[in-house]
Design an enzyme around this catalytic site. Sequence first.
Site, PDB file in Angstrom:
ATOM      1  N   CYS A   2       0.856  -1.169   0.000  1.00  0.00           N
ATOM      2  CA  CYS A   2       0.000   0.000   0.000  1.00  0.00           C
ATOM      3  C   CYS A   2       0.890   1.216   0.000  1.00  0.00           C
ATOM      4  O   CYS A   2       2.107   1.097   0.090  1.00  0.00           O
ATOM      5  CB  CYS A   2      -0.847   0.023   1.275  1.00  0.00           C
ATOM      6  SG  CYS A   2      -1.773  -1.491   1.533  1.00  0.00           S
ATOM      7  N   ARG A  28       1.564   1.935  -5.912  1.00  0.00           N
ATOM      8  CA  ARG A  28       1.784   0.921  -4.879  1.00  0.00           C
ATOM      9  C   ARG A  28       0.520   0.116  -4.588  1.00  0.00           C
ATOM     10  O   ARG A  28       0.565  -0.874  -3.874  1.00  0.00           O
ATOM     11  CB  ARG A  28       2.261   1.583  -3.583  1.00  0.00           C
ATOM     12  CG  ARG A  28       3.582   2.295  -3.726  1.00  0.00           C
ATOM     13  CD  ARG A  28       3.970   2.884  -2.408  1.00  0.00           C
ATOM     14  NE  ARG A  28       4.233   1.851  -1.432  1.00  0.00           N
ATOM     15  CZ  ARG A  28       5.370   1.195  -1.298  1.00  0.00           C
ATOM     16  NH1 ARG A  28       6.377   1.483  -2.092  1.00  0.00           N
ATOM     17  NH2 ARG A  28       5.520   0.281  -0.395  1.00  0.00           N
ATOM     18  N   TRP A  74      -3.831  -1.831  -1.514  1.00  0.00           N
ATOM     19  CA  TRP A  74      -3.851  -2.988  -2.406  1.00  0.00           C
ATOM     20  C   TRP A  74      -4.179  -4.163  -1.499  1.00  0.00           C
ATOM     21  O   TRP A  74      -3.374  -4.524  -0.643  1.00  0.00           O
ATOM     22  CB  TRP A  74      -2.484  -3.144  -3.057  1.00  0.00           C
ATOM     23  CG  TRP A  74      -2.402  -4.203  -4.101  1.00  0.00           C
ATOM     24  CD1 TRP A  74      -2.801  -4.094  -5.398  1.00  0.00           C
ATOM     25  CD2 TRP A  74      -1.848  -5.505  -3.966  1.00  0.00           C
ATOM     26  NE1 TRP A  74      -2.532  -5.266  -6.063  1.00  0.00           N
ATOM     27  CE2 TRP A  74      -1.954  -6.146  -5.228  1.00  0.00           C
ATOM     28  CE3 TRP A  74      -1.278  -6.212  -2.903  1.00  0.00           C
ATOM     29  CZ2 TRP A  74      -1.512  -7.444  -5.437  1.00  0.00           C
ATOM     30  CZ3 TRP A  74      -0.846  -7.513  -3.124  1.00  0.00           C
ATOM     31  CH2 TRP A  74      -0.958  -8.117  -4.387  1.00  0.00           C
ATOM     32  N   ASN A 100       0.965  -0.303   6.081  1.00  0.00           N
ATOM     33  CA  ASN A 100       1.410  -1.068   4.920  1.00  0.00           C
ATOM     34  C   ASN A 100       2.162  -2.279   5.453  1.00  0.00           C
ATOM     35  O   ASN A 100       3.041  -2.130   6.299  1.00  0.00           O
ATOM     36  CB  ASN A 100       2.336  -0.199   4.051  1.00  0.00           C
ATOM     37  CG  ASN A 100       2.989  -0.989   2.936  1.00  0.00           C
ATOM     38  OD1 ASN A 100       2.432  -1.982   2.469  1.00  0.00           O
ATOM     39  ND2 ASN A 100       4.159  -0.560   2.519  1.00  0.00           N
ATOM     40  N   GLY A 101       1.808  -3.466   4.980  1.00  0.00           N
ATOM     41  CA  GLY A 101       2.492  -4.674   5.443  1.00  0.00           C
ATOM     42  C   GLY A 101       1.465  -5.715   5.847  1.00  0.00           C
ATOM     43  O   GLY A 101       0.289  -5.612   5.493  1.00  0.00           O
ATOM     44  N   GLU A 484      10.655 -11.785 -21.180  1.00  0.00           N
ATOM     45  CA  GLU A 484      10.246 -10.436 -20.810  1.00  0.00           C
ATOM     46  C   GLU A 484       9.213  -9.881 -21.800  1.00  0.00           C
ATOM     47  O   GLU A 484       8.248  -9.229 -21.406  1.00  0.00           O
ATOM     48  CB  GLU A 484      11.492  -9.528 -20.723  1.00  0.00           C
ATOM     49  CG  GLU A 484      11.230  -8.074 -20.424  1.00  0.00           C
ATOM     50  CD  GLU A 484      10.492  -7.828 -19.112  1.00  0.00           C
ATOM     51  OE1 GLU A 484      10.325  -8.765 -18.303  1.00  0.00           O
ATOM     52  OE2 GLU A 484      10.045  -6.688 -18.912  1.00  0.00           O
ATOM     53  N   LYS A 488       5.534  -8.674 -20.517  1.00  0.00           N
ATOM     54  CA  LYS A 488       5.019  -7.321 -20.762  1.00  0.00           C
ATOM     55  C   LYS A 488       3.687  -7.397 -21.487  1.00  0.00           C
ATOM     56  O   LYS A 488       2.743  -6.705 -21.162  1.00  0.00           O
ATOM     57  CB  LYS A 488       6.052  -6.554 -21.591  1.00  0.00           C
ATOM     58  CG  LYS A 488       6.293  -5.146 -21.262  1.00  0.00           C
ATOM     59  CD  LYS A 488       7.066  -4.795 -20.024  1.00  0.00           C
ATOM     60  CE  LYS A 488       6.942  -5.689 -18.854  1.00  0.00           C
ATOM     61  NZ  LYS A 488       7.838  -5.445 -17.760  1.00  0.00           N
ATOM     62  N   GLU A 491       0.862  -8.725 -19.070  1.00  0.00           N
ATOM     63  CA  GLU A 491       0.442  -7.916 -17.923  1.00  0.00           C
ATOM     64  C   GLU A 491      -0.301  -6.656 -18.324  1.00  0.00           C
ATOM     65  O   GLU A 491      -1.157  -6.196 -17.570  1.00  0.00           O
ATOM     66  CB  GLU A 491       1.613  -7.611 -16.971  1.00  0.00           C
ATOM     67  CG  GLU A 491       2.654  -6.651 -17.476  1.00  0.00           C
ATOM     68  CD  GLU A 491       3.720  -6.377 -16.414  1.00  0.00           C
ATOM     69  OE1 GLU A 491       4.887  -6.255 -16.785  1.00  0.00           O
ATOM     70  OE2 GLU A 491       3.390  -6.279 -15.223  1.00  0.00           O
ATOM     71  N   HIS A 507       9.501 -29.224 -28.427  1.00  0.00           N
ATOM     72  CA  HIS A 507       9.314 -30.230 -27.370  1.00  0.00           C
ATOM     73  C   HIS A 507       7.934 -30.117 -26.726  1.00  0.00           C
ATOM     74  O   HIS A 507       7.733 -30.602 -25.618  1.00  0.00           O
ATOM     75  CB  HIS A 507      10.414 -30.075 -26.312  1.00  0.00           C
ATOM     76  CG  HIS A 507      11.780 -30.342 -26.870  1.00  0.00           C
ATOM     77  ND1 HIS A 507      12.177 -31.588 -27.299  1.00  0.00           N
ATOM     78  CD2 HIS A 507      12.813 -29.512 -27.128  1.00  0.00           C
ATOM     79  CE1 HIS A 507      13.417 -31.523 -27.773  1.00  0.00           C
ATOM     80  NE2 HIS A 507      13.821 -30.263 -27.686  1.00  0.00           N
ATOM     81  N   LYS A 606       2.902  -1.999  -8.070  1.00  0.00           N
ATOM     82  CA  LYS A 606       4.290  -1.738  -8.433  1.00  0.00           C
ATOM     83  C   LYS A 606       5.274  -2.379  -7.466  1.00  0.00           C
ATOM     84  O   LYS A 606       6.327  -2.834  -7.850  1.00  0.00           O
ATOM     85  CB  LYS A 606       4.506  -0.225  -8.482  1.00  0.00           C
ATOM     86  CG  LYS A 606       5.890   0.191  -8.944  1.00  0.00           C
ATOM     87  CD  LYS A 606       6.063  -0.073 -10.417  1.00  0.00           C
ATOM     88  CE  LYS A 606       7.433   0.257 -10.932  1.00  0.00           C
ATOM     89  NZ  LYS A 606       7.674  -0.377 -12.228  1.00  0.00           N
TER      90      LYS A 606
END
Length: 611
Positions: A2, A28, A74, A100-101, A484, A488, A491, A507, A606
Amino acid sequence: MCGIIGCAGRDGETLDVLVHGLSKLEYRGYDSAGVALAGSDLDVCKTAGEIDELRAALEERSPSGSVGIGHTRWSTHGPPTDENAHPHLDCNREVAVVHNGIIENYQELRDELSTAGHEFRSDTDTEVVPHLIEDALADGADPEDAVRQAVARLEGSYAVCVVMSGVDRIFAARNDSPLVLGVDGEARSASESASGDEPRAAYYLASDVPAFRDHTDRVVYLADGEFAVVDADGYRVTTLDGEPVEKTEDTVDWDPEETGKSGYDHFMLKEIHEQPRALRQCFRGRVDELSGTVDLADLGDLSPRGVQLVACGTSYHAAVYAAQLFQQAGIPAQAFLASEYATSPPPIGDALVIGVTQSGETADTLSALREARRRGARTLAVTNTVGSTVARECDHAMYIRAGPEIGVAATKTFSSQIAALNLLSLAITSVGDSREVISGLRDLPGAVQEILDTSTAQEIAETYRDAESYFFIGRGLHYPVALEGALKMKEITYKHAEGFAAGELKHGPLALVTSDTPVFAVVTGDDEQATKTVGNVKEVEARDAPVVAVTDGASDVERYADHVLEVPDTHRRVAAVVANVQLQLVAYHTADMLGRSIDKPRNLAKSVTVE
Ligand code: F6R
């Protein structure tokens, strides 16, 4: 996961400062937000949704007070609702807390408090804190002691800020979650001195500097186990037990402008375009082209016999790339997903364990590094965030110097991680062609700029925007680029995308390849690796899959491709960065055409401070 903001000393402006700060912290977390202002009373406004929802709620009712705290959430405990939004209050609505946590013993505390008659209004772990403070106040503790006593009962990770009715102070504490103080004491002007006016001073608390960077560049990083009392007259930092702690002030060297969009539609696009500058910053003062050497003297003598890299997401892809560099230089190296590291920890021996993390706060990475340290390893943080937990906990820290990255999707930090890890590998290994590598690195910002100026990624995005699924393939140093590129794409477009080592397609995944699955193939140079990847491209072409080759034209891959995204001819060690910029642009334009929430993709945040 958060964002927290606190403000003292901005009488009449407190609310505006808090809301502005929250808008800078939205990266965040962004499923609910709220503020609490304290003066003679305590006034709280909070709501589910993004900051704009909070702004709308504040239009109907504007809390006022001399100090205040705010929060953007969040969710970890309980869905994003008005009730679960922070700040959380005690039974009497006189104590407000943002956090936050994760409080690990919250259920035990909640049971105890409920039995004692406290009524809970939310599903959150945080709400135990105001009730604990309420109990301590009822037992006769003064406000500061009451907060200390409450915090002492918490287990887990927290950055908390507390305000109370009738108290014009903010109390704050941290353990395992970031919290930084901003100091803005203005010098007295001549007229103020003559008029006898007091100089204006204001103090801020936040999870991250952008929250108050528009007001001050002076910061004090709080450490785990520290407790701060902040009001309009200053700040005081102690241990949780009250032992005074001497803190030193730092100055942040980036501009507030750097946290705005500067005319771009999205932070992500702005940050993609900032890459040439970010790369130059990464190299500045570290490279001697004439002697072909890299100077990272501030890291001391690392000389590792082996390297283990731990990281998550995009940073993990940079770690996979770097592991190859170390191996090529004769140092045994392996990249680990940080979240898996502790479950089957590899033998440490004399390895240097490198945590790659742009935020420096990723819980999985911190936990892997702590495990490595517990087993006797030396640790090095490769991070973008000065003063972050990883930088403080590791034995050494190397900064990638990309500047703040606000878009949730990592872009410029990936390029800067690769650049920094290149420097690191040159500094701690002896590579025969170091002069060539260094000149490749010197040319990298220009090569990236060339792509930004000429890319046809938008046309490719237009052509394939309706595809159901995208594949990305690459070999060697291009394998992490394929991973990557897919990350990208998924997401920010919310479409299925997968990255593969080019040789792996046959394979299994080849069964999924049809005329509806565009395959992006990263092929540069004309060595044996490139020839083999061209062979893999032929395999997908034979299954009618549209092929987009990301290439410098050195191989004959174009013959088998439907489209080409050109990259300049660069040193093979930096080709990964330039190829990746093309893939960043394809993902960006596809998401833009699909109308996605590019800077704040659904369900993502983030800074991922939970395991
Ligand atoms: C993807 C992305 C994430 C992060 C990951 C690690 O675009 O940004 O995958 O790379 O959460 O974050 P840091 O680097 O802060 O440890």
